[in-house]
Design an enzyme around this catalytic site. Structure first.
Site, PDB file in Angstrom:
ATOM      1  N   GLU A 161      -7.512  11.675  -5.277  1.00  0.00           N
ATOM      2  CA  GLU A 161      -6.418  11.389  -6.199  1.00  0.00           C
ATOM      3  C   GLU A 161      -6.036   9.922  -6.075  1.00  0.00           C
ATOM      4  O   GLU A 161      -5.975   9.404  -4.953  1.00  0.00           O
ATOM      5  CB  GLU A 161      -5.181  12.246  -5.904  1.00  0.00           C
ATOM      6  CG  GLU A 161      -4.197  12.180  -7.059  1.00  0.00           C
ATOM      7  CD  GLU A 161      -2.943  13.046  -6.863  1.00  0.00           C
ATOM      8  OE1 GLU A 161      -2.267  13.303  -7.842  1.00  0.00           O
ATOM      9  OE2 GLU A 161      -2.658  13.433  -5.731  1.00  0.00           O
ATOM     10  N   GLU A 331       2.964  19.882   0.144  1.00  0.00           N
ATOM     11  CA  GLU A 331       1.541  19.988  -0.222  1.00  0.00           C
ATOM     12  C   GLU A 331       1.176  21.427  -0.596  1.00  0.00           C
ATOM     13  O   GLU A 331       0.352  21.655  -1.472  1.00  0.00           O
ATOM     14  CB  GLU A 331       0.638  19.481   0.910  1.00  0.00           C
ATOM     15  CG  GLU A 331       0.894  18.034   1.358  1.00  0.00           C
ATOM     16  CD  GLU A 331       0.991  17.018   0.229  1.00  0.00           C
ATOM     17  OE1 GLU A 331       0.373  17.247  -0.845  1.00  0.00           O
ATOM     18  OE2 GLU A 331       1.682  15.995   0.393  1.00  0.00           O
TER      19      GLU A 331
HETATM   20  N1  BES Z   1      -0.507  13.988  -4.276  1.00  0.00           N
HETATM   21  C1  BES Z   1       0.175  13.239  -3.282  1.00  0.00           C
HETATM   22  C2  BES Z   1      -0.716  12.265  -2.572  1.00  0.00           C
HETATM   23  C3  BES Z   1      -1.018  11.012  -3.353  1.00  0.00           C
HETATM   24  C4  BES Z   1      -0.071  10.021  -3.457  1.00  0.00           C
HETATM   25  C5  BES Z   1      -2.237  10.823  -3.952  1.00  0.00           C
HETATM   26  C6  BES Z   1      -0.355   8.872  -4.170  1.00  0.00           C
HETATM   27  C7  BES Z   1      -2.527   9.681  -4.672  1.00  0.00           C
HETATM   28  C8  BES Z   1      -1.577   8.693  -4.769  1.00  0.00           C
HETATM   29  C9  BES Z   1       0.788  14.162  -2.238  1.00  0.00           C
HETATM   30  O1  BES Z   1       1.103  15.431  -2.672  1.00  0.00           O
HETATM   31  C10 BES Z   1       2.080  13.542  -1.830  1.00  0.00           C
HETATM   32  O2  BES Z   1       2.976  13.527  -2.622  1.00  0.00           O
HETATM   33  N2  BES Z   1       2.164  13.029  -0.617  1.00  0.00           N
HETATM   34  C11 BES Z   1       3.314  12.324  -0.144  1.00  0.00           C
HETATM   35  C12 BES Z   1       3.976  13.043   0.981  1.00  0.00           C
HETATM   36  C13 BES Z   1       4.996  14.027   0.519  1.00  0.00           C
HETATM   37  C14 BES Z   1       5.666  14.706   1.663  1.00  0.00           C
HETATM   38  C15 BES Z   1       6.058  13.405  -0.353  1.00  0.00           C
HETATM   39  C16 BES Z   1       2.849  10.976   0.334  1.00  0.00           C
HETATM   40  O3  BES Z   1       1.660  10.783   0.475  1.00  0.00           O
HETATM   41  O4  BES Z   1       3.693  10.116   0.557  1.00  0.00           O
HETATM   42 ZN    ZN Z   2       2.764  15.514  -3.897  1.00  0.00          ZN
END
Ligand code: BES
Ligand code: ZN
Length: 899
Positions: A161, A331
């Protein structure tokens, strides 16, 4: 390697040898697909069969793909994504036919296959071979490093992603091209090889094993995942019998227990909430040592930064525990919201991230009610309100013109404004109706894609309320309103305007779910404000003048519990009344936070004086709640910082005032952890101690230094448990200079000796919090060494303090090319730029900074840069406003005496 070089420029190569004329015509035809935001839809993948051979020693991989493609309209072309891949042109066949022309357009990351004649309609198989590098940039198929028995080893990991699956295999790399995936890996026999689905077959042939996985249900490319390395695991099981595992580095699996527990509970809860079972046979969660984001929700194989998955009773802090719980719950919410039902296009990213954020609080609240997590949720609302009061903000639903823009929308608007407007809607519709509607939405769009209005339509159907009308103003329009509240005799008059931190006002119009409490929460009014003005009649008639003058007996509070995404500005009489009510402890925690945050923002925007904000903070002096004090602490730290530039002669006294405000509760808590204390008190202690050190409180600093020395000699001492370590480290840094660097060297020694992730991050997070120029430069340059993982470098940049801002800015300019090369991911670059630029508060500096970046912006951090520069202009205006505040000195003196 040769092929990778060959593809590193735009190239059009003819396979057969047509005439020069025919070749030119074909190349021109292929070029039609350039510069488009999205791939053409005349051909769509149905099933990918992938075989990948990562070579972990050489850091390369080779692969084969057979993709069943459905051709639905007459065409001679297949257009798909590929980037940094060497596709073997001679291997490409569609239904046995070789393409006449293969064009690679590097900038658009597309591969255009042109065939001599029209393709047969219906399903056909596209086959090809390709090679790539296991890169060091934490995206696509990459390598991460770890220590095993004293040796550094490589693991192979994916992070796809938003648009990096195309760096691993050629594919239709957009969320709405869902397909089934059947993976086979050839990997070293001794390693653990994980993917989205369970293994169906494993064949070991000497040093190499071939691992075949079950075919997945239809899913988007950005959710495909692979992890190959050495791991230990622990296992649990859901109420439905799905196996859940947490994989950690060898020897650390006990640190996965807490996440495993939260993981199993989350799957059970979401199954009930959505009335839909977890769709895959298993779920693995893996800690990855090098990782750009916090965590990634890959279907059935969720990957995490170590600090967001591992929790150790002995060496982790209370806030790490909470972060792990929130992250796992977030997640796993995506397994439904995102993975099962996927946004149709990145414009609707908030459907993923806003919902997962909101759901994670819902889940954690049910597992740990004593954490008061919904009060903590106001941190998210606060950061969204802050970003969304910039002219350079963007609507929740944002147009995407090019893949390179997507990264920049994983921001507080998609996450926190998204989650906040969901909370607002839930509070308007009622929890039960809301849940029912979400469950129908998930069922209706399972295994497919949805847009924002699809969700509104379901909510409207289930609730009978005009949801689309109401919500469109919040998701399609940037910004939010401030509601002005005035007492007019017995009536209350409301007026809405857009709230902008630069003080300008736009006559924006939202449909605002207003809640209004009068004197007690039993007396509430709820209605939709649909116009600019609204009068509430007779609200004040039951209170006579005496009541009103009797402080604390009459007050009005809008936005009860801050469920609405707006700010409120009260007239003077109501402001005083509310301040009295706050002081007399008549308001909920959330209401207190809202009042403090609104006053802070109104002061920055020049709509209220700093004096009035200080009076309000004074009214909060007996506060002892974690969340409220965290907000107070961030407001006081913002005011202390601006006062250095705005009123240098008063800055010292303002600091003293804030020290007096925070000290009583800090002293009550002390430095020592008590066994019987609550989670929230354990979280509050470091907030206050760190706040006091930043304010320069001598006693706290010398106590921090004292405890540090004991800890340095005996790492097992109980005098400095994980929660308070950062405050002690900061105290040490407070006294460090180039001529007195023993404390600094001691901290570096701890960094080098520690094997605990949190401990090492604690040190990185304070290394540049120092006034000494040489020390700051040494710390900043430290991030280029092998000793700091690229993923962690932001901690060093984030902690630069105002005294060192010029040093840091010069360093950033001098090292820019190197920074760009080392930290290619735009999210990291955005963070660097933001951390340093927003330390400044003058127009001149803003001009200098924008000039420097004029020739250096990239789509990925352009938005962050513009926002940072706007923040500098806002600070400059705030500085001017404070300078013009005649009564400020008197207020500060008066309050200092009273406290
Ligand atoms: N889908 C995101 C990860 C992501 C973020 C992929 C930016 C590509 C670009 C994941 O679900 C997410 O939101 N992760 C957060 C942590 C969460 C606890 C808020 C992150 O990576 O900060
Ligand atoms: Zn997320």
């Amino acid at each position: 390697m040769h092929m990778i070089q060959e593809l590193s420029h735009n190239s059009t190569v003819a396979l057969k040898c047509p005439t020069a004329e025919a070749e030119a015509v074909m190349a021109a035809a292929a070029a039609e697909f350039r510069g488009q935001a999205r791939l053409p839809r005349f051909a769509a993948p149905r099933r990918y069969e992938l075989r990948l051979r990562p070579d972990l020693a050489a850091c390369v991989f080779s692969g084969e793909a057979s993709v069943a493609v459905d051709v639905s309209a007459p065409t001679r072309f297949l257009v798909l994504n590929a980037a940094d891949l060497a596709v073997d042109r001679a291997s490409i066949r569609f239904q046995g036919l070789a393409p006449a022309e293969v064009s690679v357009f590097e900038e658009d990351e597309i591969l255009v296959l042109e065939f001599a004649g029209e393709l047969p309609l219906g399903e056909g198989v596209l086959a090809m071979r390709f090679n790539g590098t296991l890169n060091d940039q934490m995206r696509g198929f990459y390598r991460s490093k770890y220590e095993y028995k004293g040796e550094t080893k490589n693991m192979a990991v994916t992070q796809f992603e938003s648009v990096d699956a195309r760096r691993c295999f050629p594919c239709w790399d957009e969320p709405s091209f869902k397909a089934k995936f059947k993976l086979t890996l050839e990997v070293p026999s001794e390693l653990v090889a994980l993917s989205n689905m369970p293994i169906v077959n494993e064949k070991i042939a000497g040093p190499i094993k071939t691992v075949e996985y079950e075919e997945s249900p239809v899913m988007s490319t950005y959710l495909v995942a692979i992890v190959v390395g050495l791991f230990d695991y622990i296992e649990g099981v859901t109420s439905e019998g799905n196996k859940v595992r947490v994989y950690t580095q060898v020897g650390k699996s006990n640190q996965g227990k807490f996440a495993l527990d939260v993981g199993v509970k989350s799957l059970n809860l979401y199954k009930e909430f959505f009335d839909t079972p977890y769709p895959l046979p298993k779920l693995d969660m893996v800690a990855i040592p090098d990782f750009t984001n916090g965590a990634m929700e890959n279907y059935g194989l969720v990957t995490y930064r170590e600090i967001y998955l591992l929790f150790d009773e002995q060496s982790s802090s209370a806030s790490t525990k909470q972060n792990v719980a929130i992250t796992v719950a977030h997640e796993l919410a995506h397994q439904w919201f995102g993975n099962l039902v996927t946004m149709e296009w990145w414009t609707h990213l908030w459907l993923n991230e806003g919902f997962a954020t909101w759901m994670s609080y819902l889940a954690v609240d049910s597992f740990f009610p004593e954490w008061n997590i919904w009060t903590q949720f106001l941190d998210s609302t606060t950061s969204a309100l802050k970003l969304d009061s910039l002219a350079e903000s963007h609507p929740i639903e944002v147009e995407i013109h090019h893949a390179s823009e997507i990264d920049s929308i994983f921001d507080s608007i998609s996450y926190d404004k998204g989650a906040s407007v969901i909370r607002m809607l839930q509070s308007y519709l009622g929890a039960e109706r809301f849940q029912k509607a979400l469950a129908s939405y998930i069922k209706k769009y399972a295994y497919s894609n949805a847009k924002t209005e699809d969700l509104w339509a379901v909510l409207e159907e289930v609730s009978g309320e005009p949801v689309k009308n109401l919500m469109t103003t919040w998701t399609k329009k940037q910004g939010y309103p401030v509601i002005g509240v005035k007492l007019k005799g017995h009536d209350v008059e409301l007026e809405q305007d857009q709230f902008l931190l630069d003080g300008s006002s736009d006559s924006g119009m939202w449909i605002v779910p207003i809640t209004l409490g009068c004197n007690s929460h039993d007396m509430q009014k709820r209605f939709l404000l649909k116009h600019k003005f609204s009068d509430i009649k007779g609200i004040n008639s039951q209170y006579d003048d005496q009541d009103r003058q009797n402080s604390g007996n009459f007050w009005i509070k809008l936005n009860i519990d801050e469920t609405g995404f707006y700010r409120v500005k009260y007239d003077d009489e109501l402001t005083t009344a509310l301040r009295n009510a706050l002081q007399m402890k008549k308001l909920s925690l959330m209401d207190k936070i809202g009042i403090v945050e609104d006053a802070h923002a109104l002061s920055i925007a020049g709509k209220q004086t700093l004096s009035s904000l200080l009076h309000l903070l004074y009214a909060c002096r007996d506060e002892d709640d974690f969340s409220v004090l965290s907000h107070i602490n961030s407001v006081t730290s913002s005011v202390a910082k601006i006062s250095i530039d705005a009123t240098p002669e008063l800055a010292g006294e303002i600091k003293q005032l804030f020290i007096k405000l925070l000290l009583p509760t800090a002293e009550k808590l002390g430095w020592d952890h008590k066994n019987s204390e609550s989670h929230l008190d354990a979280m509050l202690r470091p907030v206050l101690l760190v706040g006091l050190v930043h304010l320069g409180h001598d006693k706290t600093i010398s106590e921090g230094v004292r405890r540090f020395q004991i800890f340095f000699d005996d790492r097992n001492t109980s005098l400095l448990p994980p929660d308070t370590r950062k405050a002690a480290y900061l105290s040490v840094m407070h006294n460090v200079s180039s001529t007195n660097r023993s404390g600094y060297d001691a901290l570096l020694k701890i960094y080098r000796e520690s094997t605990e992730v949190e401990e090492r991050l604690n040190v990185l997070g304070i290394l540049s919090s120092c006034q000494d120029k040489d020390i700051v430069l040494e710390s900043l340059n430290f991030i280029f060494t092998d000793e700091v993982r690229n993923q962690d470098a932001y901690l060093v940049l984030r902690s630069v303090i105002i005294d060192a801002r010029e040093t840091a800015w010069s360093w950033l300019k001098e090292n820019w090319d190197r920074i760009m090369k080392t930290f290619a991911a735009s999210a990291i670059l955005s963070d660097y730029v933001k951390s340093i630029v927003t330390l400044f508060t003058s127009k001149e500096k803003e001009a200098e900074i924008s000039q420097f970046f004029a020739t250096r912006t990239k789509p990925g951090f352009k938005r962050a840069l513009k926002q940072s520069l706007e923040n500098v202009r806002i600070s400059a205006r705030w500085v001017d406003g404070i300078r013009g505040e005649a009564e400020l000195a008197q207020t500060v003196h008066d309050l200092l005496i009273k406290l």
